[in-house]
Design a protein around this motif. Structure first.
Motif, short mmCIF file in Angstrom:
data_model
loop_
_atom_site.label_atom_id
_atom_site.label_comp_id
_atom_site.label_asym_id
_atom_site.label_seq_id
_atom_site.Cartn_x
_atom_site.Cartn_y
_atom_site.Cartn_z
N THR A 257 -7.81 11.97 -14.15
CA THR A 257 -6.61 11.13 -14.20
C THR A 257 -6.46 10.20 -13.00
OG1 THR A 257 -5.44 12.76 -15.57
CG2 THR A 257 -4.10 11.15 -14.38
N PRO A 258 -6.57 10.68 -11.74
CA PRO A 258 -6.41 9.74 -10.61
C PRO A 258 -7.42 8.60 -10.63
CG PRO A 258 -6.32 12.02 -9.87
CD PRO A 258 -6.79 12.06 -11.28
N TYR A 259 -8.64 8.88 -11.08
CA TYR A 259 -9.67 7.84 -11.11
C TYR A 259 -9.42 6.84 -12.23
CZ TYR A 259 -11.96 11.15 -8.03
OH TYR A 259 -12.24 12.00 -7.00
N VAL A 260 -8.93 7.33 -13.35
CA VAL A 260 -8.60 6.43 -14.45
C VAL A 260 -7.49 5.48 -14.02
CG1 VAL A 260 -7.63 6.30 -16.78
CG2 VAL A 260 -9.36 8.01 -16.26
N VAL A 261 -6.48 6.02 -13.35
CA VAL A 261 -5.38 5.18 -12.86
C VAL A 261 -5.90 4.16 -11.85
CG1 VAL A 261 -3.22 5.19 -11.58
CG2 VAL A 261 -3.66 6.97 -13.27
N THR A 262 -6.81 4.60 -10.97
CA THR A 262 -7.39 3.67 -9.98
C THR A 262 -8.14 2.54 -10.66
OG1 THR A 262 -7.65 5.51 -8.43
CG2 THR A 262 -8.89 3.50 -7.97
N ALA B 200 0.84 -1.21 0.00
CA ALA B 200 0.00 0.00 0.00
C ALA B 200 0.87 1.25 0.00
CB ALA B 200 -0.93 0.00 1.22
N LEU B 201 1.97 1.22 0.75
CA LEU B 201 2.88 2.36 0.76
C LEU B 201 3.51 2.56 -0.62
CD1 LEU B 201 4.33 4.57 2.34
CD2 LEU B 201 6.06 2.87 3.02
N ALA B 202 3.91 1.46 -1.25
CA ALA B 202 4.47 1.56 -2.60
C ALA B 202 3.43 2.08 -3.59
CB ALA B 202 5.00 0.20 -3.05
N GLY B 203 2.19 1.60 -3.46
CA GLY B 203 1.12 2.09 -4.33
C GLY B 203 0.84 3.56 -4.11
N ALA B 204 0.89 4.00 -2.86
CA ALA B 204 0.67 5.42 -2.56
C ALA B 204 1.74 6.28 -3.20
CB ALA B 204 0.64 5.63 -1.05
N VAL B 205 2.98 5.81 -3.18
CA VAL B 205 4.06 6.54 -3.84
C VAL B 205 3.81 6.62 -5.35
CG1 VAL B 205 6.52 6.53 -4.37
CG2 VAL B 205 5.73 5.99 -2.06
N LEU B 206 3.33 5.51 -5.93
CA LEU B 206 3.01 5.50 -7.35
C LEU B 206 1.93 6.53 -7.67
CD1 LEU B 206 3.06 4.31 -10.22
CD2 LEU B 206 1.46 2.56 -9.42
N PHE B 207 0.85 6.54 -6.89
CA PHE B 207 -0.22 7.51 -7.11
C PHE B 207 0.30 8.93 -6.87
CE2 PHE B 207 -2.88 3.86 -7.08
CZ PHE B 207 -4.07 4.23 -7.71
N GLY B 208 1.16 9.10 -5.87
CA GLY B 208 1.73 10.41 -5.61
C GLY B 208 2.58 10.90 -6.77
#
Length: 308
Positions: A272-277, A240-248
């Motif tokens: 964009t954030p929702y498309v990535v999600t 989850a931390l790695a994913g948060a960095v990716l989203f960041g």
């Protein structure tokens, strides 16, 4: 290179709210409770942090009060799903709508909307902060530097402590846990409160340390993205931390492109954030086809104690 340096330096500011919110959801869902109320709890934390900062002017106190407020509000959700056994999806959505309305109402009535505050500034870890390009990563507010340690503490709690192992047992098989003498309802209740505190901290970070003011609905869907991030991480804190960095990284790139003169359509930026999600969730679903995964076995299932 300067653009890359600015981009890297801004990544933690975008990543930390996702990381803390996802960690809070993981802590709750490891007990078997499906937590969909992150968006609302983040708004409560964001509002209380600004109000406390306006009243006391102490960043640490404001963050703690925001965490406490989110936990207090989550008691309503805990009562609904643990004691009344209301459907957890319905209860989670109701919590979001309740918190959205409550935070907007209080923010308007108390006059906290668009009130700028002064909070803890950035701390530089010299000599790392003097490094070229990556130096900005080491000029952050203290919460950024504390976040990895918060993750480490939660991981050790879940995997090494007796209470954490009991909590995971409740999430995997509440019947067996109950037979072993573990209070299922009590463990789930406490997991909801603890997870809500971390989600509230994520909201407080956005309002108090990032934007430094309160605006109704300012979380902008980050709570929902955190829900998707938990699925992406398969309920693993480090993933989850790695994913948060990716989203960041993705979210921090947008203003840097605008600063470089790249013209992006407004609605493209917003989506964009929702498309990535959505893309991440599809990828996870395809990757997990055929079984597997580390989802808690009793996630979303109410526990009804049978007669002995």
């Amino acid at each position: 290179m300067e653009l890359i340096g600015h981009w890297l330096g801004s990544v933690p500011d975008f990543a930390v709210p996702y990381a803390l919110a996802a960690l809070g959801l993981i802590l709750t869902e490891r007990s078997g409770v499906l937590a969909l109320g992150a968006e609302g709890l983040m708004l409560v934390g964001a509002l209380v942090a600004i109000g406390a900062q306006l009243a006391f002017g102490a960043t640490g106190i404001s963050l703690l009060l925001a965490m406490g407020a989110a936990s207090l509000v989550s008691v309503l959700f805990a009562v609904m799903v643990v004691w009344l056994r209301i459907h957890q999806v319905i209860a989670g959505l109701a919590l979001v709508f309740f918190c959205q309305g409550l935070s907007s109402l209080l923010g308007t009535l108390l006059g906290w909307t668009n009130q700028p505050v002064t909070a803890q500034g950035a701390v530089a870890l010299w000599p790392l902060s003097a490094l070229p390009v990556v130096g900005g990563l080491f000029k952050q507010n203290p919460v950024v530097f504390l976040t990895p340690f918060i993750f480490l503490a939660v991981v050790l709690f879940l995997n090494r402590s007796a209470t954490g192992l009991k909590l995971r047992a409740v999430g995997e098989n509440p019947q067996a846990a109950d037979a072993a003498g573990i209070p299922v309802g009590g463990m789930r209740f406490l997991a909801i409160l603890a997870g809500a505190a971390l989600v509230g901290l994520a909201g407080a970070y956005i309002s108090l340390l990032s934007t430094k003011l309160w605006i109704a609905g300012m979380t902008g869907g980050r709570g929902w993205i955190a829900v998707g991030l938990v699925i992406f991480a398969r309920w693993s804190p480090w993933k989850a931390l790695a994913g948060a960095v990716l989203f960041g990284c993705i979210e921090a790139l947008i203003p840097q492109l605008a600063a470089a003169g790249v013209q992006l359509p407004q609605y493209f930026v917003l989506m964009t954030p929702y498309v990535v999600t959505l893309g991440v969730m599809v990828w996870v679903a395809v990757g997990q086809r055929g079984g597997g995964g580390s989802q808690p076995g009793a996630l979303g299932e109410p526990y009804v104690r049978e007669e002995r």
